[in-house]
Design a protein around this motif. Structure first.
Motif, PDB file in Angstrom:
ATOM      1  N   LEU A  16      31.643  52.756  64.736  1.00 44.55           N
ATOM      2  CA  LEU A  16      31.270  52.128  65.997  1.00 44.55           C
ATOM      3  C   LEU A  16      31.520  53.096  67.142  1.00 44.55           C
ATOM      4  O   LEU A  16      32.259  54.068  67.012  1.00 44.55           O
ATOM      5  CB  LEU A  16      32.082  50.851  66.203  1.00 44.55           C
ATOM      6  CG  LEU A  16      31.983  49.791  65.099  1.00 44.55           C
ATOM      7  CD1 LEU A  16      32.839  48.587  65.443  1.00 44.55           C
ATOM      8  CD2 LEU A  16      30.528  49.376  64.865  1.00 44.55           C
ATOM      9  N   ALA A  77      28.509  43.771  64.724  1.00 46.87           N
ATOM     10  CA  ALA A  77      28.951  45.089  64.273  1.00 46.87           C
ATOM     11  C   ALA A  77      30.463  45.141  64.106  1.00 46.87           C
ATOM     12  O   ALA A  77      30.979  45.713  63.137  1.00 46.87           O
ATOM     13  CB  ALA A  77      28.482  46.160  65.255  1.00 46.87           C
ATOM     14  N   THR A  90      28.363  49.665  60.288  1.00 45.20           N
ATOM     15  CA  THR A  90      27.451  48.881  61.126  1.00 45.20           C
ATOM     16  C   THR A  90      27.156  49.573  62.458  1.00 45.20           C
ATOM     17  O   THR A  90      26.791  48.926  63.445  1.00 45.20           O
ATOM     18  CB  THR A  90      28.051  47.490  61.397  1.00 45.20           C
ATOM     19  OG1 THR A  90      29.371  47.646  61.956  1.00 45.20           O
ATOM     20  CG2 THR A  90      28.141  46.672  60.120  1.00 45.20           C
ATOM     21  N   VAL A  93      23.692  48.842  64.169  1.00 46.55           N
ATOM     22  CA  VAL A  93      23.274  47.491  64.544  1.00 46.55           C
ATOM     23  C   VAL A  93      22.786  47.468  65.994  1.00 46.55           C
ATOM     24  O   VAL A  93      21.809  46.792  66.329  1.00 46.55           O
ATOM     25  CB  VAL A  93      24.434  46.495  64.343  1.00 46.55           C
ATOM     26  CG1 VAL A  93      24.093  45.137  64.951  1.00 46.55           C
ATOM     27  CG2 VAL A  93      24.731  46.329  62.861  1.00 46.55           C
TER      28      VAL A  93
END
Length: 319
Positions: A16, A77, A90, A93
């Motif tokens: 992330l 996410a 993720t 996303v």
């Protein structure tokens, strides 16, 4: 039986953005502001008869939906960041949400253009004073939203490493970028609406209202195409940069090792993965080559295949 601990060679796949949670919180606040103003502008546009103002309200409605998608993407996410079903996490996303937002904007830009074209031939009566007040209020809300999102929507980092050179790569969070340009585009539409209303009231240019609707539709359409192009590239793993690939080669090729196959792609905002296949007369352990490339902090997942050169080997120097 392995004597070393396998945990040393394992790692997570949470890719992330560095400010993921901050961006998520700001986006939620902007969703609330936009939804409230959306209702006010659409109602005012219907009551005053202003096509530009109604277009601005409808445009803000698309933004409210798109911003809601952006907020959901941040939540999804984070919630599924450790889910093993997502091989590389993720981190993409947000790009998926941005692509969906761009498609939605393109559809509504076309709708605004059609309605504005119709108003060019059939002008409507407009309550200029009331419409102008609401348009100014909408602009203020858009500027407040842009302020909330704008500080971190895009930034570049300069990395100064011990190997003697600096480099920079964009660390764009396309989900935040989507939200940011939604409110910027909405602010632009508000400005156009105000200009059209003032021209109609003081100069008698009734046609300006519809004309500004067409201009706004064109700007929104162009912006949506740019976001669709950029997020689509990330989703299709087409975002590796020549600069970063060159830095990987520079870090690994040492006069003996030569890269024969290299793939670099984005797995999250400002985070990249790389697969490297190389040949060498006396190859080192793959982890040694990986450590060389990891001086570039954008590279968060590196896989190296090291092969011994099968024939006569000519020493090659890194470019």
């Amino acid at each position: 039986m392995h004597s070393h601990q396998i945990e040393v060679l394992t790692h997570d796949h949470v890719f992330l953005g560095d400010a993921h949670d901050t961006h998520a919180a700001r986006t939620r606040w902007v969703v609330v502001l936009t939804a409230v103003m959306m209702v006010v502008e659409i109602a005012a546009g219907l009551l005053t008869g202003s096509m530009a103002l109604l277009a601005d309200g409808i445009h803000m409605a698309t933004h409210a939906g798109a911003l809601g998608v952006a907020a959901f993407a941040y939540s999804f996410a984070r919630r599924h960041a450790d889910n093993p079903r997502y091989t590389f996490g993720t981190g993409k996303v947000g790009d998926l949400a941005g692509f969906a937002s761009a498609l939605l904007l393109a559809v509504f830009a076309a709708g605004i253009a059609v309605q504005s074209a119709e108003r060019l031939f059939e002008p409507a009566t407009i309550a200029y004073t009331e419409a102008t007040v609401i348009a100014v209020l909408g602009l203020l809300v858009n500027l407040a939203s842009a302020f909330l999102l704008g500080a971190d929507h895009h930034h570049d980092h300069d990395h100064h490493q011990g190997h003697g050179h600096s480099h920079s790569h964009g660390h764009t969070d396309n989900n935040l970028r989507s939200a940011y340009f939604h409110v910027l585009a909405d602010a632009l539409t508000s400005v156009l609406a105000i200009g059209a209303l003032l021209a109609g009231r003081y100069l008698g240019w009734v046609w300006m209202d519809a004309a500004m609707g067409l201009v706004g539709a064109a700007v929104i359409g162009r912006w949506s195409w740019g976001l669709m192009r950029d997020t689509g590239a990330v989703l299709l793993d087409a975002t590796s940069t020549a600069d970063l690939e060159g830095e990987v080669r520079e870090a690994i090729e040492d006069g003996d090792a030569r890269i024969v196959d290299l793939h670099v792609w984005q797995v999250g905002p400002g985070k990249f993965a790389a697969v490297v296949s190389l040949v060498a007369e006396s190859p080192l352990a793959p982890t040694d080559y990986a450590k060389r490339a990891q001086i570039h902090e954008e590279l968060v997942h590196i896989t190296v295949e090291a092969h011994r050169c099968p024939g006569p080997h000519r020493n090659l120097h890194a470019a």
